[in-house]
Design an enzyme around this catalytic site. Structure first.
Site, PDB file in Angstrom:
ATOM      1  N   ASN A   1      32.664  49.720  36.989  1.00  0.00           N
ATOM      2  CA  ASN A   1      31.343  48.931  37.704  1.00  0.00           C
ATOM      3  C   ASN A   1      31.940  48.820  38.996  1.00  0.00           C
ATOM      4  O   ASN A   1      33.038  49.109  39.274  1.00  0.00           O
ATOM      5  CB  ASN A   1      32.068  47.260  37.076  1.00  0.00           C
ATOM      6  CG  ASN A   1      32.321  45.820  38.031  1.00  0.00           C
ATOM      7  OD1 ASN A   1      31.458  46.578  38.672  1.00  0.00           O
ATOM      8  ND2 ASN A   1      32.618  44.902  37.545  1.00  0.00           N
TER       9      ASN A   1
ATOM     10  N   ASP B   1      40.447  44.633  30.956  1.00  0.00           N
ATOM     11  CA  ASP B   1      39.244  43.854  30.628  1.00  0.00           C
ATOM     12  C   ASP B   1      39.135  42.202  31.548  1.00  0.00           C
ATOM     13  O   ASP B   1      40.406  41.605  31.721  1.00  0.00           O
ATOM     14  CB  ASP B   1      39.333  43.756  29.403  1.00  0.00           C
ATOM     15  CG  ASP B   1      37.932  43.067  28.908  1.00  0.00           C
ATOM     16  OD1 ASP B   1      36.825  43.340  29.388  1.00  0.00           O
ATOM     17  OD2 ASP B   1      37.564  41.723  27.276  1.00  0.00           O
ATOM     18  N   SER B   2      37.431  41.670  32.119  1.00  0.00           N
ATOM     19  CA  SER B   2      38.328  40.623  32.833  1.00  0.00           C
ATOM     20  C   SER B   2      37.021  39.476  32.554  1.00  0.00           C
ATOM     21  O   SER B   2      36.413  40.575  31.806  1.00  0.00           O
ATOM     22  CB  SER B   2      38.402  40.561  34.077  1.00  0.00           C
ATOM     23  OG  SER B   2      37.461  42.051  34.318  1.00  0.00           O
TER      24      SER B   2
ATOM     25  N   TYR C   1      29.983  36.818  38.865  1.00  0.00           N
ATOM     26  CA  TYR C   1      29.523  35.249  38.726  1.00  0.00           C
ATOM     27  C   TYR C   1      29.999  35.109  39.726  1.00  0.00           C
ATOM     28  O   TYR C   1      30.491  33.369  40.113  1.00  0.00           O
ATOM     29  CB  TYR C   1      30.668  34.171  37.047  1.00  0.00           C
ATOM     30  CG  TYR C   1      29.901  34.898  36.436  1.00  0.00           C
ATOM     31  CD1 TYR C   1      29.165  34.115  35.994  1.00  0.00           C
ATOM     32  CD2 TYR C   1      30.653  35.687  35.386  1.00  0.00           C
ATOM     33  CE1 TYR C   1      28.203  34.540  34.611  1.00  0.00           C
ATOM     34  CE2 TYR C   1      30.386  36.330  33.667  1.00  0.00           C
ATOM     35  CZ  TYR C   1      28.959  35.192  34.469  1.00  0.00           C
ATOM     36  OH  TYR C   1      28.471  36.099  32.772  1.00  0.00           O
TER      37      TYR C   1
ATOM     38  N   LYS D   1      39.203  37.575  49.110  1.00  0.00           N
ATOM     39  CA  LYS D   1      39.436  38.369  47.342  1.00  0.00           C
ATOM     40  C   LYS D   1      40.378  38.771  46.631  1.00  0.00           C
ATOM     41  O   LYS D   1      40.721  38.901  45.936  1.00  0.00           O
ATOM     42  CB  LYS D   1      37.426  38.502  47.001  1.00  0.00           C
ATOM     43  CG  LYS D   1      37.916  38.508  45.501  1.00  0.00           C
ATOM     44  CD  LYS D   1      36.351  39.074  44.775  1.00  0.00           C
ATOM     45  CE  LYS D   1      36.725  38.886  43.861  1.00  0.00           C
ATOM     46  NZ  LYS D   1      35.459  39.466  43.074  1.00  0.00           N
TER      47      LYS D   1
ATOM     48  N   HIS E   1      41.910  36.416  40.677  1.00  0.00           N
ATOM     49  CA  HIS E   1      42.807  37.855  39.427  1.00  0.00           C
ATOM     50  C   HIS E   1      42.886  38.777  38.973  1.00  0.00           C
ATOM     51  O   HIS E   1      44.133  39.779  38.551  1.00  0.00           O
ATOM     52  CB  HIS E   1      41.480  36.501  38.202  1.00  0.00           C
ATOM     53  CG  HIS E   1      40.283  37.758  38.753  1.00  0.00           C
ATOM     54  ND1 HIS E   1      39.461  37.160  39.051  1.00  0.00           N
ATOM     55  CD2 HIS E   1      40.085  37.945  37.348  1.00  0.00           C
ATOM     56  CE1 HIS E   1      38.493  37.926  39.350  1.00  0.00           C
ATOM     57  NE2 HIS E   1      38.728  38.547  38.023  1.00  0.00           N
ATOM     58  N   ARG E   2      42.361  39.653  39.847  1.00  0.00           N
ATOM     59  CA  ARG E   2      42.185  40.705  39.827  1.00  0.00           C
ATOM     60  C   ARG E   2      43.097  41.724  40.659  1.00  0.00           C
ATOM     61  O   ARG E   2      44.245  42.694  40.257  1.00  0.00           O
ATOM     62  CB  ARG E   2      40.529  41.863  40.358  1.00  0.00           C
ATOM     63  CG  ARG E   2      41.126  43.395  39.684  1.00  0.00           C
ATOM     64  CD  ARG E   2      39.375  43.744  39.355  1.00  0.00           C
ATOM     65  NE  ARG E   2      38.761  43.658  38.489  1.00  0.00           N
ATOM     66  CZ  ARG E   2      37.996  42.582  38.519  1.00  0.00           C
ATOM     67  NH1 ARG E   2      38.173  42.014  39.863  1.00  0.00           N
ATOM     68  NH2 ARG E   2      37.848  41.840  37.425  1.00  0.00           N
TER      69      ARG E   2
END
Ligand code: ITT
Length: 198
Positions: free
Chosen positions: A10, A70-71, A153, A174, A179-180
């Site tokens: 990604n 993994d997210s 998303y 961001k 979360h990352r």
């Protein structure tokens, strides 16, 4: 330790990790840099299980210390879906996937659209136990996509404190609150220790 493989296909994640680890004096390599095209199946039922599968699988293929995450998105009104199935939710990608999620939440009012992003990072190195770092980010699912930044998303993920979706704030912002980013701060500490250990 001089090199770390960032094991993701990604490009949005590669960009975010490169920014998040800019201060770490380690050369970051991607799967493309190494010509690795193998796909490791994400067959686990949890984010942690899948992150470990990818980190250990790509470490075995590359022989290098390897980071994989993994997210995904957990939506309360959908019982935590799409969760570990976020990347292939609805069997569609891109804009169509955002439409699919909106359809699932068609009759759900604002106050019941609570969601969170989850990220689990696994760090694997040859001959040592794999280590984990985690982060989450709470938000609300919007009624329409807004913004063009980020990936996945992000245009539907509204942040109450920012009065904006994740796709409307800057990449720098961001990378401070995602979360990352939280998981990456934990990973940073682990990698700093690995460097000290040689
Ligand atoms: P790799 O497995 O190759 O890393 P992937 O995109 O398949 O890439 P995941 O298995 O971790 O990654 O799936 C995560 C999906 O969850 C991702 O494709 C997005 O749809 C969503 N997601 C995760 N983090 C996100 C973020 O920061 N913003 C928007 N969507 C995100």
């Amino acid at each position: 330790m001089q090199q770390l493989l960032i094991a993701t296909h990604n490009p949005g994640k590669v960009r975010e990790f490169a920014a998040l680890f800019a201060d770490l004096q380690i050369t970051l390599l991607t799967l493309d840099d190494l010509g690795i095209t193998t796909e490791i199946a994400e067959t686990g039922e949890t984010f942690a299980a899948n992150a470990i599968l990818k980190a250990e699988g790509y470490m075995a293929l590359s022989g290098l210390p390897t980071l994989a995450d993994d997210s995904g998105l957990e939506v309360a009104a959908l019982g935590g879906a799409p969760g570990v199935h976020s990347a292939r939710y609805g069997g569609v990608k891109g804009e169509a996937q955002l439409r699919y999620l909106l359809d699932q939440l068609r009759d759900v009012p604002w106050h019941a659209r609570l969601a969170r992003f989850v990220c689990v990072i696994a760090l694997a190195r040859p001959g040592q136990p794999t280590e984990l770092a985690e982060g989450t980010l709470p938000g609300v699912i919007e009624h329409e996509p807004r913004g063009s930044g980020g990936f996945g998303y992000d245009p539907l993920f509204y942040l109450l404190d920012e009065h904006a979706t994740l796709a409307e704030i800057s990449a720098e912002r961001k990378n401070m609150l995602s979360h990352r980013a939280t998981a990456a701060r934990g990973a940073f500490q682990i990698l700093a220790r690995w460097r000290r250990e040689g």
